[in-house]
Design an enzyme around this catalytic site. Structure first.
Site, PDB file in Angstrom:
ATOM      1  N   ARG A 169     -22.165  12.736  11.914  1.00  0.00           N
ATOM      2  CA  ARG A 169     -22.466  12.035  10.668  1.00  0.00           C
ATOM      3  C   ARG A 169     -23.510  10.940  10.830  1.00  0.00           C
ATOM      4  O   ARG A 169     -24.430  10.833  10.019  1.00  0.00           O
ATOM      5  CB  ARG A 169     -21.188  11.384  10.136  1.00  0.00           C
ATOM      6  CG  ARG A 169     -20.181  12.390   9.679  1.00  0.00           C
ATOM      7  CD  ARG A 169     -18.899  11.745   9.234  1.00  0.00           C
ATOM      8  NE  ARG A 169     -17.997  12.800   8.766  1.00  0.00           N
ATOM      9  CZ  ARG A 169     -16.779  12.594   8.326  1.00  0.00           C
ATOM     10  NH1 ARG A 169     -16.288  11.383   8.276  1.00  0.00           N
ATOM     11  NH2 ARG A 169     -16.041  13.600   7.921  1.00  0.00           N
ATOM     12  N   HIS A 218     -21.491   8.357   5.470  1.00  0.00           N
ATOM     13  CA  HIS A 218     -21.360   9.814   5.456  1.00  0.00           C
ATOM     14  C   HIS A 218     -22.654  10.435   4.932  1.00  0.00           C
ATOM     15  O   HIS A 218     -23.170   9.993   3.913  1.00  0.00           O
ATOM     16  CB  HIS A 218     -20.182  10.187   4.550  1.00  0.00           C
ATOM     17  CG  HIS A 218     -19.694  11.570   4.735  1.00  0.00           C
ATOM     18  ND1 HIS A 218     -20.434  12.670   4.378  1.00  0.00           N
ATOM     19  CD2 HIS A 218     -18.534  12.042   5.247  1.00  0.00           C
ATOM     20  CE1 HIS A 218     -19.732  13.754   4.668  1.00  0.00           C
ATOM     21  NE2 HIS A 218     -18.587  13.405   5.188  1.00  0.00           N
ATOM     22  N   GLU A 242      -6.194   2.847   7.498  1.00  0.00           N
ATOM     23  CA  GLU A 242      -7.589   2.413   7.571  1.00  0.00           C
ATOM     24  C   GLU A 242      -7.701   0.884   7.645  1.00  0.00           C
ATOM     25  O   GLU A 242      -8.719   0.350   8.081  1.00  0.00           O
ATOM     26  CB  GLU A 242      -8.376   2.969   6.369  1.00  0.00           C
ATOM     27  CG  GLU A 242      -9.876   2.852   6.556  1.00  0.00           C
ATOM     28  CD  GLU A 242     -10.691   3.545   5.470  1.00  0.00           C
ATOM     29  OE1 GLU A 242     -10.163   4.446   4.790  1.00  0.00           O
ATOM     30  OE2 GLU A 242     -11.862   3.159   5.299  1.00  0.00           O
ATOM     31  N   LEU A 292      -6.802  10.895   8.300  1.00  0.00           N
ATOM     32  CA  LEU A 292      -5.514  11.312   7.751  1.00  0.00           C
ATOM     33  C   LEU A 292      -4.490  11.378   8.877  1.00  0.00           C
ATOM     34  O   LEU A 292      -3.346  10.953   8.734  1.00  0.00           O
ATOM     35  CB  LEU A 292      -5.652  12.665   7.047  1.00  0.00           C
ATOM     36  CG  LEU A 292      -6.682  12.716   5.904  1.00  0.00           C
ATOM     37  CD1 LEU A 292      -6.722  14.098   5.273  1.00  0.00           C
ATOM     38  CD2 LEU A 292      -6.359  11.681   4.837  1.00  0.00           C
ATOM     39  N   GLY A 314       1.008   3.793   3.974  1.00  0.00           N
ATOM     40  CA  GLY A 314       2.058   2.999   3.342  1.00  0.00           C
ATOM     41  C   GLY A 314       3.217   3.845   2.839  1.00  0.00           C
ATOM     42  O   GLY A 314       4.386   3.508   3.056  1.00  0.00           O
ATOM     43  N   GLY A 348       0.830  -1.205   0.000  1.00  0.00           N
ATOM     44  CA  GLY A 348       0.000   0.000   0.000  1.00  0.00           C
ATOM     45  C   GLY A 348       0.861   1.249   0.000  1.00  0.00           C
ATOM     46  O   GLY A 348       1.889   1.328   0.674  1.00  0.00           O
ATOM     47  N   GLY A 355      -0.760   4.469   0.176  1.00  0.00           N
ATOM     48  CA  GLY A 355      -1.566   5.610   0.612  1.00  0.00           C
ATOM     49  C   GLY A 355      -0.802   6.367   1.672  1.00  0.00           C
ATOM     50  O   GLY A 355       0.417   6.193   1.826  1.00  0.00           O
ATOM     51  N   LEU A 356      -1.492   7.192   2.433  1.00  0.00           N
ATOM     52  CA  LEU A 356      -0.796   7.966   3.455  1.00  0.00           C
ATOM     53  C   LEU A 356      -0.009   7.064   4.384  1.00  0.00           C
ATOM     54  O   LEU A 356       1.154   7.320   4.691  1.00  0.00           O
ATOM     55  CB  LEU A 356      -1.805   8.776   4.262  1.00  0.00           C
ATOM     56  CG  LEU A 356      -2.355   9.990   3.527  1.00  0.00           C
ATOM     57  CD1 LEU A 356      -3.379  10.701   4.390  1.00  0.00           C
ATOM     58  CD2 LEU A 356      -1.232  10.937   3.158  1.00  0.00           C
TER      59      LEU A 356
HETATM   60  C1  LIG Z   1     -13.915  10.907  -0.516  1.00  0.00           C
HETATM   61  C2  LIG Z   1     -13.201  10.766   0.790  1.00  0.00           C
HETATM   62  C3  LIG Z   1     -12.859  11.882   1.528  1.00  0.00           C
HETATM   63  C4  LIG Z   1     -12.192  11.772   2.738  1.00  0.00           C
HETATM   64  N1  LIG Z   1     -11.874  12.890   3.426  1.00  0.00           N
HETATM   65  C5  LIG Z   1     -11.181  12.787   4.582  1.00  0.00           C
HETATM   66  C6  LIG Z   1     -10.804  13.959   5.306  1.00  0.00           C
HETATM   67  O1  LIG Z   1     -11.093  15.085   4.905  1.00  0.00           O
HETATM   68  N2  LIG Z   1     -10.094  13.798   6.444  1.00  0.00           N
HETATM   69  C7  LIG Z   1      -9.745  12.573   6.919  1.00  0.00           C
HETATM   70  O2  LIG Z   1      -9.080  12.512   7.941  1.00  0.00           O
HETATM   71  N3  LIG Z   1     -10.092  11.450   6.249  1.00  0.00           N
HETATM   72  C8  LIG Z   1     -10.797  11.526   5.104  1.00  0.00           C
HETATM   73  N4  LIG Z   1     -11.142  10.375   4.424  1.00  0.00           N
HETATM   74  C9  LIG Z   1     -10.639   9.070   4.890  1.00  0.00           C
HETATM   75  C10 LIG Z   1      -9.168   8.890   4.491  1.00  0.00           C
HETATM   76  O3  LIG Z   1      -8.943   9.469   3.237  1.00  0.00           O
HETATM   77  C11 LIG Z   1      -8.734   7.443   4.408  1.00  0.00           C
HETATM   78  O4  LIG Z   1      -9.163   6.747   5.532  1.00  0.00           O
HETATM   79  C12 LIG Z   1      -7.223   7.323   4.336  1.00  0.00           C
HETATM   80  O5  LIG Z   1      -6.708   8.147   3.333  1.00  0.00           O
HETATM   81  C13 LIG Z   1      -6.777   5.896   4.114  1.00  0.00           C
HETATM   82  O6  LIG Z   1      -5.388   5.862   3.905  1.00  0.00           O
HETATM   83  P1  LIG Z   1      -4.613   4.502   3.849  1.00  0.00           P
HETATM   84  O7  LIG Z   1      -3.171   4.835   3.653  1.00  0.00           O
HETATM   85  O8  LIG Z   1      -4.956   3.669   5.014  1.00  0.00           O
HETATM   86  O9  LIG Z   1      -5.186   3.721   2.572  1.00  0.00           O
HETATM   87  P2  LIG Z   1      -5.356   4.137   1.027  1.00  0.00           P
HETATM   88  O10 LIG Z   1      -5.008   5.526   0.752  1.00  0.00           O
HETATM   89  O11 LIG Z   1      -6.679   3.616   0.622  1.00  0.00           O
HETATM   90  O12 LIG Z   1      -4.246   3.286   0.299  1.00  0.00           O
HETATM   91  C14 LIG Z   1      -4.346   1.909   0.088  1.00  0.00           C
HETATM   92  C15 LIG Z   1      -3.131   1.449  -0.671  1.00  0.00           C
HETATM   93  O13 LIG Z   1      -3.075   0.043  -0.647  1.00  0.00           O
HETATM   94  C16 LIG Z   1      -2.904  -0.474  -1.937  1.00  0.00           C
HETATM   95  N5  LIG Z   1      -3.613  -1.755  -1.976  1.00  0.00           N
HETATM   96  C17 LIG Z   1      -4.869  -2.028  -1.541  1.00  0.00           C
HETATM   97  N6  LIG Z   1      -5.144  -3.329  -1.717  1.00  0.00           N
HETATM   98  C18 LIG Z   1      -4.050  -3.888  -2.265  1.00  0.00           C
HETATM   99  C19 LIG Z   1      -3.734  -5.198  -2.697  1.00  0.00           C
HETATM  100  N7  LIG Z   1      -4.599  -6.202  -2.577  1.00  0.00           N
HETATM  101  N8  LIG Z   1      -2.529  -5.395  -3.246  1.00  0.00           N
HETATM  102  C20 LIG Z   1      -1.632  -4.384  -3.385  1.00  0.00           C
HETATM  103  N9  LIG Z   1      -1.888  -3.132  -2.977  1.00  0.00           N
HETATM  104  C21 LIG Z   1      -3.072  -2.897  -2.433  1.00  0.00           C
HETATM  105  C22 LIG Z   1      -3.469   0.560  -2.862  1.00  0.00           C
HETATM  106  O14 LIG Z   1      -2.849   0.453  -4.123  1.00  0.00           O
HETATM  107  C23 LIG Z   1      -3.107   1.842  -2.138  1.00  0.00           C
HETATM  108  O15 LIG Z   1      -1.785   2.201  -2.493  1.00  0.00           O
HETATM  109  C24 LIG Z   1     -11.842  10.482   3.226  1.00  0.00           C
HETATM  110  C25 LIG Z   1     -12.189   9.354   2.497  1.00  0.00           C
HETATM  111  C26 LIG Z   1     -12.887   9.478   1.301  1.00  0.00           C
HETATM  112  C27 LIG Z   1     -13.317   8.248   0.607  1.00  0.00           C
END
Ligand SMILES: Cc1cc2nc3c(=O)[nH]c(=O)nc-3n(C[C@H](O)[C@H](O)[C@H](O)COP(=O)(O)OP(=O)(O)OC[C@H]3O[C@@H](n4cnc5c(N)ncnc54)[C@H](O)[C@@H]3O)c2cc1C
Ligand code: SF4
Ligand code: FES
Lengths: 249, 652
Positions: free
Chosen positions: B336, B272, B431, B447, B51, B46, B48-49
Site C-alpha cells: 500500500r 490506502h 485500533e 480485524l 469493544g 467502544g 466495534g470489533l
Molecule cells: C473502509 C475500511 C475498510 C477496512 N477493511 C479492512 C479489512 O478488510 N481488513 C482488516 O483487517 N481491516 C480493515 N479495516 C480496518 C478495520 O476495520 C479497523 O481497524 C477496525 O475495525 C477497528 O475496530 P475497533 O474496534 O478498534 O474500532 P471501531 O470499529 O472504530 O469502533 C470504535 C467504537 O468506539 C466508539 N467510540 C469512539 N469514540 C468514542 C467516544 N469518544 N465516546 C464513546 N464511544 C466512542 C464508537 O462508537 C465505536 O463503537 C478497514 C477500515 C476501513 C476504514
C-alpha cells in the site's frame, strides 16, 4: 463534471419529541450534482449556522451504505428513489434542476422521534437481544472446518445476514412491522448448522419481542422489500410464518 | 528482562523464547473466583470489533460490564465498514502457511517497528478467532465442498484471508454484536448508547471511570469502574477526508493522553492507495475501493503531462503503467505505501488525471479482454456498482479513477504486553492502541488484531490486573469525578462561548489539508516545521472564530464536532512532532531526506529501532481554553529482535 443544480427542500423540523413540528422550506442554489444528498444537507447546515439558525439534525456516519445510521423519507420514499441504495449513497445527479424534495423522519411507534429527521431505533437492538444470536461463549468453539456448509447455503445465509438495521422496512410499512428485519435474522441463523439448537426458541422469542416493542404485524404489502437497501427478499417473511407453524405443530 | 528505558513503565514482555510466550504468560496469570467477578464492574468504551468482543466475553465470565458508545446501536461501529477480510494462519489452502509465517509477515510488514512477542501472539491466536466467529454463525465464504474459502490479500504469498463477500467487517461485527446483545438481554451488560466520552477519571494515578456527555439530553454523566477499557478506534479523521466513518474520532484516547497515558508512534498512519478521489469542496468522505481490485486492474497515467484527452483517446504507447514499469516483480500488487507514494509523485509531477490532476487510472480493459465481462462482473460487480453510484461512471466502460486516502492509524495509546496503558487500570484495545502493526499494517490484519485483543487477550490480562489490585468501588461524587466533570464542563462551555462566525467543518477541512500536505504520504523536515506552525495558528483561530450554535443541553451535533476537532488539533501537532523526530523512513512513514538512490525507504536501525512514546505536558492556560501544552516529552522503548533480524523490504 456533471455541473450544478438548484433544489427546493421541505424538511420536517421538530426540536423535541413532544414539541410541535412543521416543515421548513429551504433552497440550495447551484450546488454540484456530484454531491450526495447528505452532503447537500451539510451545505444547507453551514448556511443555517451562518444565519444563526439551528442546523438540521439527521443521522449518518459511514456514508457508504453499510452502517445503517442514515435514513429518512425523500418524497415519501424510504431512502429515496434509487433502488438498493441508502440515502447516504443517493447523489444529486438523480434529481433535476429545480426539483422539490420533501424530507420526513421515519414514523413508527417503535421509533420515537428525537429531533428533525432523527429517530430512536433502539427497539431493533432489543429484537436481536431477544434471540438473534447463537449462544456460544468465547473459547467454546470447535475447529472451524469441522462443520461443512455448502457454498450456496453459506451464500444464502450471507444474503439475509446483510441487513444493516436501518429501519426502512418498518418506516415504509403501513403497520410499522419489523417482519423483514426479524425474518432476515431468523433466516440467517436457521440456514446454518450453528443456528439449529436454538432455532425454535429464537423464532418465538424474536416475534414475541416484536409485539412487545410496539411493531405492527405483517399484512403482505411488500413495501419493505421495495425499499430495503440490501434487497432482502420478502419471501423470507412467508418463510418465517411457515417456520412458526413448523414449530407449533 | 523486558527492554526498558527511563520514563516508561515495564512493557512486561515475557522472557524466554517468543514461540510459546503467550501460552506461558496466560497459564501463569492469576484468576478470580466467579463470586468475586460478580462484584467487579468493568467499563468498556467502544462497541466495534474490539469493544463488543471484550464486553461480551467479560460478561460471559461473570463480570458486571458497562458499555459506552457514541453510536445509537453497537452494530454501527466503524468496524462494520471493513471489506476485504481477516487473516488467520490456518493453512487451509495447504500453501505453506503457518503461525511462524504469519508472525514473520506481520513483523516484516510493520518494517521492524513492532514488538516481536506481540506479533507472534497475534499469529498464534488468529486461528481461534475464526473458530469463534464460525461458531457464532458468521457466514464466511465457502468452497463447493463446504470448507471455508481463503483468498490472497494485499500481496501476501499465501492465501490466509477469510472473507464474507466484500462485507467481512460487517459480518464479524454482527457476530460480536449479537454475542453482546445476548449479554445485554441477560442483564450482564448495561448498554449506554449515544454517550461521548470526554474525560478519564483517575484516583491516585489509577483509572477509575469516565465522564461522558449524553448526546440526546446533553447531560454530563460519570461512570465508575474497577477497570476501564478503551476500544474507541483510530484517528484517520485528523485528515478530514479519510475512509473512516465521519464520526470516528480521537477524543477518548486523547482524554486519556491528557491524564498521562503515553501516546505511541502517532505519525504511523496508513494511506490506502485505492479510494475514490475527492472532487467537490463539500465532499465529506473518501470511499475505499477494495485492494482486491489491484489483482486485475492495471494502474496507469498518461505519459504526457496535463494530457487533455480522455482515457480512451490515449493510445497504448502513450500510457505509463508506472507500477509495472518500476516494480516488474510485484507490478500492481506492491504494498500500500509504495503504491500510494508512486501515485502521489507522478500526480505532483503533473501526470495526474481528473479534477486538479489528483487521481490515477485503474483499468480493467485488459482483464475484461482476458477473462470476459462476466468473470470480471462476478469478481467486482458490487464494487463497480458502488463506484458508479458515487461517481456516475461505469468502470466496465472506462477506467476507474483512484487516489490514496488516509485509512488506518498504526499509532495509538502505548500499551504493555497486557494491553494496559501507562495508566494502571486503563486498557486499550483495537485500533486505539499502537500494537502490533509497527510502521505499516498488512491488509486483513486489523480485524484479526481487534478480535484477538477483545476475545482472547484482554479478558485474561484484565482478570489478572483485577486479581492483583483489589481497589474499592468509588462513588460518582468522589472528588476525582467532580474534577473530571469540571474539566469537561470547562471545555464544552469554552467552545459554546467563542461566539465566532465560522462553522466547525471549515476548520476541520483546513486542518485536513495541512495534515495531508505535510504529514501524509511523504514528509520532510521543512514541511513538518511549516505544518506545526500552521496547525498552531489554525488552532488559535478556531478558538477565536468558531461558531458552535445551540446549547450544552439537548442534541447538538455541532458541539459534538467541535469537541472532536479541538482534540484533533492537539493530536495533529503530536503527529507532526513525531514525524519530525523520527529521522528515518520506515513502513508508511516516508521522510524524503531518508531514501535510497532508487527512492525507496531507508530505515535507520541504529538510531530508531524503537517505539516512540509521548508524554503529555499540561500547559498553564485557562481551564476553559485548551491549555497550550508545553512541549511533550518523547520516551523510547527499544525493540529487540531475537527470531528474525531486520531486513530491508525489496519489491523491485
Ligand atoms: C473502509 C475500511 C475498510 C477496512 N477493511 C479492512 C479489512 O478488510 N481488513 C482488516 O483487517 N481491516 C480493515 N479495516 C480496518 C478495520 O476495520 C479497523 O481497524 C477496525 O475495525 C477497528 O475496530 P475497533 O474496534 O478498534 O474500532 P471501531 O470499529 O472504530 O469502533 C470504535 C467504537 O468506539 C466508539 N467510540 C469512539 N469514540 C468514542 C467516544 N469518544 N465516546 C464513546 N464511544 C466512542 C464508537 O462508537 C465505536 O463503537 C478497514 C477500515 C476501513 C476504514
Ligand atoms: S431488512 Fe432491509 S430495510 Fe429492514 S432494517 Fe434490514 S436492511 Fe434496513
Ligand atoms: S451513513 Fe452509514 S449507511 Fe448511510
Amino acid at each position: 463534471m456533471s455541473g450544478t443544480l438548484s433544489l427546493n427542500l421541505r424538511i420536517w423540523r421538530q426540536a423535541s419529541p413532544d414539541g410541535p413540528g412543521a416543515y421548513g422550506s429551504y433552497r440550495l442554489e447551484q450546488i454540484s450534482r456530484d454531491l450526495s444528498l447528505l452532503e447537500a444537507l451539510d451545505v444547507l447546515n453551514e448556511q443555517l449556522i451562518g444565519a444563526g439558525e439551528r442546523p438540521v439534525t439527521f443521522e449518518h456516519d459511514c456514508r457508504e451504505g453499510i452502517c445503517g445510521s442514515c435514513g429518512f423519507l425523500v418524497n415519501g420514499q424510504a431512502h429515496g428513489p434509487q433502488r438498493a441504495t441508502t440515502v447516504c449513497q443517493l447523489y444529486l445527479r438523480q434529481f433535476k434542476d429545480g426539483d422539490t424534495l420533501v424530507l420526513d423522519p421515519w414514523r413508527a411507534k417503535a421509533f420515537p422521534l428525537i429531533q428533525d429527521l432523527a429517530v430512536d431505533r433502539a427497539s431493533l437492538d432489543s429484537l436481536i437481544g431477544a434471540g438473534g444470536y447463537c449462544s456460544v461463549n468465547t473459547g467454546n468453539a470447535p475447529e472451524a472446518n469441522g462443520t461443512l456448509i455448502g457454498k450456496d447455503q453459506a451464500a444464502s445465509a450471507f444474503d439475509t445476514a446483510t441487513c444493516i438495521g436501518c429501519g426502512a422496512c418498518v418506516a415504509s410499512c403501513r403497520n410499522a412491522s419489523a417482519s423483514l428485519f426479524v425474518a432476515a435474522k431468523l433466516a440467517h441463523l436457521a440456514q446454518l448448522p450453528q443456528g439449529q439448537p436454538e432455532r425454535s426458541h429464537r423464532a418465538r422469542a424474536m416475534q414475541a419481542e416484536m409485539e412487545q416493542q410496539g411493531f405492527g404485524s405483517c399484512s403482505n404489502n411488500l413495501e419493505c422489500e421495495a425499499v430495503c437497501p440490501k434487497q432482502i427478499s420478502a419471501d423470507w417473511i412467508s418463510w418465517m410464518h411457515r417456520e412458526g407453524r413448523r414449530q407449533s405443530s | 528482562m523486558s527492554p526498558r528505558s527511563s520514563g516508561l513503565p515495564d512493557s512486561r514482555i515475557p522472557a524466554g523464547p517468543v514461540a510459546d510466550a503467550w501460552r506461558r504468560t496466560r497459564d501463569g496469570l492469576p484468576l478470580i473466583s466467579p463470586l468475586r467477578k460478580r462484584q467487579l464492574q468493568v467499563l468498556v468504551v467502544g462497541s466495534g470489533l474490539a469493544g463488543a468482543s471484550v464486553a461480551a466475553t467479560l460478561a460471559e465470565q461473570g463480570y458486571r460490564v458497562k458499555l459506552v458508545t457514541f453510536h445509537d446501536s453497537p452494530r454501527r461501529a466503524h468496524s462494520v465498514a471493513a471489506q476485504g477480510g481477516i487473516n488467520a494462519a490456518k493453512n487451509y489452502a495447504n500453501d505453506g502457511d503457518s503461525i511462524e509465517r504469519l508472525f514473520a509477515d506481520t513483523l516484516k510488514g510493520g518494517d521492524f517497528r513492532a514488538r516481536e512477542a506481540g506479533c507472534h501472539r497475534l499469529a498464534e491466536i488468529s486461528g481461534g478467532i475464526i473458530d469463534q466467529c464460525v461458531a457464532q454463525g458468521v457466514p464466511f465464504a465457502r468452497e463447493y465442498g463446504g470448507t471455508l474459502a481463503n483468498r490472497n490479500f494485499g500481496g501476501s504469498l499465501v492465501s490466509r484471508t477469510f472473507y464474507a463477500r466484500g462485507q467481512t467487517g460487517q459480518q464479524l461485527l454482527y457476530g460480536a454484536y449479537q454475542a453482546l446483545m445476548r449479554q445485554v438481554a441477560a442483564g450482564q451488560v448495561e448498554l449506554l448508547t449515544r454517550r461521548d466520552m470526554l474525560e478519564l477519571v483517575t484516583v491516585d494515578g489509577v483509572a477509575r471511570g469516565i465522564v461522558c456527555r449524553h448526546l440526546i439530553t446533553g447531560a454530563l454523566e460519570t461512570h465508575t469502574a474497577h477497570a476501564v477499557l478503551l476500544a474507541s478506534g483510530g484517528y484517520s479523521n485528523v485528515y478530514y477526508l479519510s475512509t473512516n466513518a465521519l464520526k470516528s474520532n480521537a477524543s477518548a484516547i486523547w482524554a486519556a493522553h491528557r491524564q498521562g497515558a503515553l501516546f505511541a508512534n502517532p505519525c504511523f498512519t496508513q494511506i490506502h492507495p485505492t479510494s475514490i478521489p475527492s472532487g467537490d469542496a463539500f465532499q465529506s468522505k473518501l470511499t475505499l475501493m477494495s485492494e482486491s481490485l489491484r489483482n486485475d486492474g492495471r494502474v496507469w497515467l498518461p505519459v504526457q503531462r496535463d494530457d487533455p484527452r480522455t482515457a480512451a483517446a490515449i493510445p497504448e504507447a502513450e500510457r505509463d503503467y508506472f507500477l509495472e514499469r518500476q516494480y516488474p516483480a510485484y507490478g500492481n500488487m506492491v504494498p500500500r505505501d509504495v503504491a500510494s507514494r508512486r501515485a502521489r509523485e507522478l500526480c505532483n509531477g503533473g501526470q495526474g488525471v481528473g479534477p486538479g490532476g489528483r487521481s490515477v487510472y485503474l483499468d480493467f480493459n485488459d482483464a475484461i479482454a482476458d477473462h470476459g465481462r462476466a468473470t470480471i462482473a462476478a469478481r467486482y460487480g458490487n464494487l463497480f456498482e458502488m463506484y458508479e453510484r458515487i461517481t456516475g461512471d461505469d468502470p466496465m466502460a472506462g477506467p476507474m479513477r483512484i487516489y490514496p486516502a488516509p485509512h488506518y492509524t498504526m499509532g495509538g495509546l502505548w500499551v504493555d504486553y497486557h494491553l494496559m496503558s501507562s495508566i494502571p487500570g486503563l486498557f486499550v484495545l483495537g485500533e486505539a492502541n499502537f500494537s502490533e502493526h509497527g510502521a505499516n499494517r498488512l491488509g486483513a490484519s486489523a480485524l484479526m488484531q481487534g478480535l484477538a485483543d477483545g476475545y482472547f487477550i484482554a479478558p485474561a490480562t484484565v482478570t489478572a490486573w483485577l486479581a492483583g489490585n483489589p481497589t474499592p468501588e468509588i462513588a460518582p461524587d468522589h472528588p476525582a469525578c467532580r474534577e473530571a466533570e469540571a474539566r469537561a464542563q470547562g471545555r464544552l462551555h469554552g467552545l459554546l462561548a467563542v461566539g465566532g462566525s465560522q462553522p466547525v467543518d471549515g476548520f476541520h477541512r483546513e486542518l485536513g489539508h495541512l495534515m495531508i500536505e505535510y504529514c501524509g504520504i511523504s514528509r520532510c523536515a521543512e514541511g513538518l516545521q511549516t505544518g506545526l506552525k500552521q496547525v498552531a495558528l489554525l488552532e488559535a483561530r478556531f478558538h477565536q472564530e468558531v461558531r458552535v450554535p445551540g446549547e450544552a443541553t439537548g442534541p447538538n451535533g455541532e458541539l459534538e464536532k467541535a469537541l472532536r476537532v479541538a482534540d484533533f488539533f492537539s493530536l495533529a501537532q503530536l503527529m507532526l512532532r513525531d514525524a519530525l523526530a523520527r529521522e528515518e523512513s520506515c513502513g508508511a512513514h516516508f521522510r524524503e531526506e531518508h531514501q535510497t538512490p532508487e527512492g525507496e525507504a531507508l530505515r535507520d536501525d541504529g538510531s530508531f529501532a524503537h517505539i516512540a512514546a509521548w508524554q503529555y505536558q499540561p500547559g498553564s492556560g485557562e481551564p476553559t481554553q485548551p491549555a497550550p501544552a508545553a512541549e511533550p516529552v518523547r520516551h523510547s522503548e527499544p525493540l529487540q529482535f531475537t527470531v528474525m533480524q531486520p531486513s530491508t523490504r525489496n519489491y523491485r
